[in-house]
Design a protein around this motif. Structure first.
Motif, short mmCIF file in Angstrom:
data_model
loop_
_atom_site.label_atom_id
_atom_site.label_comp_id
_atom_site.label_asym_id
_atom_site.label_seq_id
_atom_site.Cartn_x
_atom_site.Cartn_y
_atom_site.Cartn_z
N ASP A 389 1.00 -0.49 -12.69
CA ASP A 389 0.83 0.84 -13.27
C ASP A 389 1.31 0.83 -14.71
O ASP A 389 2.49 1.07 -14.99
N PRO A 390 0.41 0.53 -15.66
CA PRO A 390 0.82 0.45 -17.07
C PRO A 390 1.45 1.74 -17.59
O PRO A 390 2.38 1.68 -18.42
N GLU A 391 0.96 2.88 -17.13
CA GLU A 391 1.53 4.14 -17.61
C GLU A 391 2.99 4.29 -17.18
O GLU A 391 3.83 4.75 -17.96
N GLU A 392 3.30 3.90 -15.96
CA GLU A 392 4.68 3.97 -15.49
C GLU A 392 5.57 2.97 -16.25
O GLU A 392 6.74 3.26 -16.54
N ILE A 393 5.02 1.80 -16.55
CA ILE A 393 5.76 0.81 -17.34
C ILE A 393 6.08 1.39 -18.72
O ILE A 393 7.21 1.30 -19.22
N HIS A 394 5.08 2.01 -19.33
CA HIS A 394 5.25 2.62 -20.64
C HIS A 394 6.29 3.74 -20.59
O HIS A 394 7.16 3.85 -21.45
N LYS A 395 6.20 4.54 -19.57
CA LYS A 395 7.14 5.67 -19.40
C LYS A 395 8.57 5.16 -19.29
O LYS A 395 9.48 5.68 -19.95
N GLU A 396 8.79 4.14 -18.47
CA GLU A 396 10.15 3.60 -18.33
C GLU A 396 10.65 3.02 -19.63
O GLU A 396 11.83 3.20 -20.00
#
Length: 414
Positions: A389-396
């Protein structure tokens, strides 16, 4: 013979550091890293003793003092680095187009000026904002002002590529962190030499050098644990992606055409460029990999007929509109439509199969490059990366290392 061998090693000091993308195998580019691993520790002391005794071969970074000799003075300097009591570090920085530079940095570093966005983001990654006494104007302009928050309140020293040297001198920093290419040495180093201000050039963008740069920054600013934490976070995903695509045969990897900018469909990135590195790490075959042209020979222009003949399966741009303060995907959608409706590109498989993707430079050309890598891997191999999940990686990353909440538009389509 030992002196001759060492002389040969000194000649290598103007060559690039041989670094590796594997998280477990990279060379920290600081003199004193005698065994050429990713840290300076007691093993380096032992290694230098072996050189002195004639049982270990001389290595490129063994001369911790860079005085042309391997002796007890190097062991003393290594011990000071380990104990964080050194009064200087000698580092080796990579450049894209020139030979590596050897820089002597006075320690401790208490005041720095940062000229570009990638450096500003890297500084926040290691929690060293309080050391920043001046910034390039790009940090305070437009949407960057909101993203960089407190850093954007620092005094400005001109454009990142054309800084006001007098403003820098007035701030009296120990170190200026600048882009790899701009401004040229005549506009920066040559004008600061007499003032005793050291210029360190870092990219924080290129996967092949990212670990060494971040760890070197950690040593320079006494933020080693913070740098290690970031590297561990980033390479958790990089190693995952590399591991999964490693088994894909070369002739089965998707053929990819990277577009430099929405304003020019016929400019691309080839071997040595960040986009080529990302494409390769994600398991794609850049159809422009072997081409030469443009800045540094890495950003060639191509003919539409050539792209049609190569018939890429995937197209992406890496500098599309979007960003942290953008609230909708209208601009990106318009760019996407312009690509798929292009008379020439509409003839290739990527457009016919709707495998056209857009990314912003926020996630391709700064310390967040690994977020762009995650998106590319998922687009290239959707079945292999269902759990990514790239978006979750970015968010973290944003919340943990930049201390800002996740918002904005960075890719299209998701």
């Amino acid at each position: 013979m030992r002196e001759l061998a060492f002389a040969l090693v000194l000649v290598q000091c103007i060559m690039s550091v041989a670094l590796h993308a594997d998280a477990a195998e990279y060379t920290l580019g600081i003199f004193g890293n005698a065994n050429m691993d990713s840290i300076i520790d007691e093993q380096d002391v032992s290694y230098v003793r072996g050189i002195i005794d004639g049982t270990n071969p001389v290595t490129e970074l063994a001369d911790a003092t860079c005085d042309g000799r391997i002796d007890e003075g190097d062991i003393e300097q290594i011990q000071r680095i380990i104990n964080e009591s050194e009064n200087y570090l000698i580092i080796k920085t990579f450049t894209i187009y020139d030979k590596a530079k050897i820089i002597r940095v006075p320690m401790p570093v208490s005041k720095i000026v940062i000229l570009n966005l990638a450096s500003a983001e890297a500084i926040r990654c290691v929690n060293a904002e309080e050391l920043v006494t001046g910034v390039g104007t790009s940090v305070v302009e437009g949407t960057n002002k909101e993203f960089f928050g407190e850093l954007s309140s620092r005094p400005t020293v001109g454009k990142w590529s054309e800084p006001d040297v007098e403003s820098i001198i007035r701030l009296r920093p120990d170190v200026v962190i600048a882009d790899l290419r701009f401004p040229n040495t005549e506009l920066l180093e040559d004008k600061l030499n007499s003032s005793g201000i050291v210029v360190v050039r870092m990219g924080f963008t290129y996967p092949d050098y990212f670990q060494s740069e971040m760890m070197t920054l950690g040593y320079m600013l006494n933020r080693k644990s913070e740098a290690e934490d970031l590297i561990d976070f980033v390479y958790r995903y990089v190693d995952l992606i590399e591991g999964r695509v490693a088994s894909v045969p070369a002739d089965e990897r998707p053929r990819v055409y990277p577009i430099y900018s929405p304003s020019d469909f016929w400019k691309t990135g080839s071997n040595g460029s960040i986009v080529d590195m990302l494409c390769g790490l994600a398991g794609g075959r850049n159809i422009a990999h072997e081409l030469k042209g443009g800045t540094g020979g890495m950003y060639p222009a191509v003919d539409p007929e050539w792209v049609i003949k190569e018939d890429p399966e995937i197209i992406f741009t890496w500098s599309s509109p979007g960003g942290y303060t953008v609230s909708n995907d209208t601009e990106m959608r318009n760019v996407w439509n312009s690509i798929v409706k292009s008379p020439e590109l509409s003839q290739v498989s990527a457009v016919k199969n709707k495998r056209v993707y857009l990314l912003t430079t926020d996630v391709t050309s700064r310390p967040r490059w690994f977020v762009g890598l995650a998106y590319l891997a998922k687009w290239f191999y959707p079945e292999n990366f269902k759990d990514l999940d790239p978006e979750e990686i970015h968010k973290e990353y944003l919340e943990r290392y930049q201390n800002v909440r996740y918002q904005g538009v960075f890719v299209y389509p998701k």
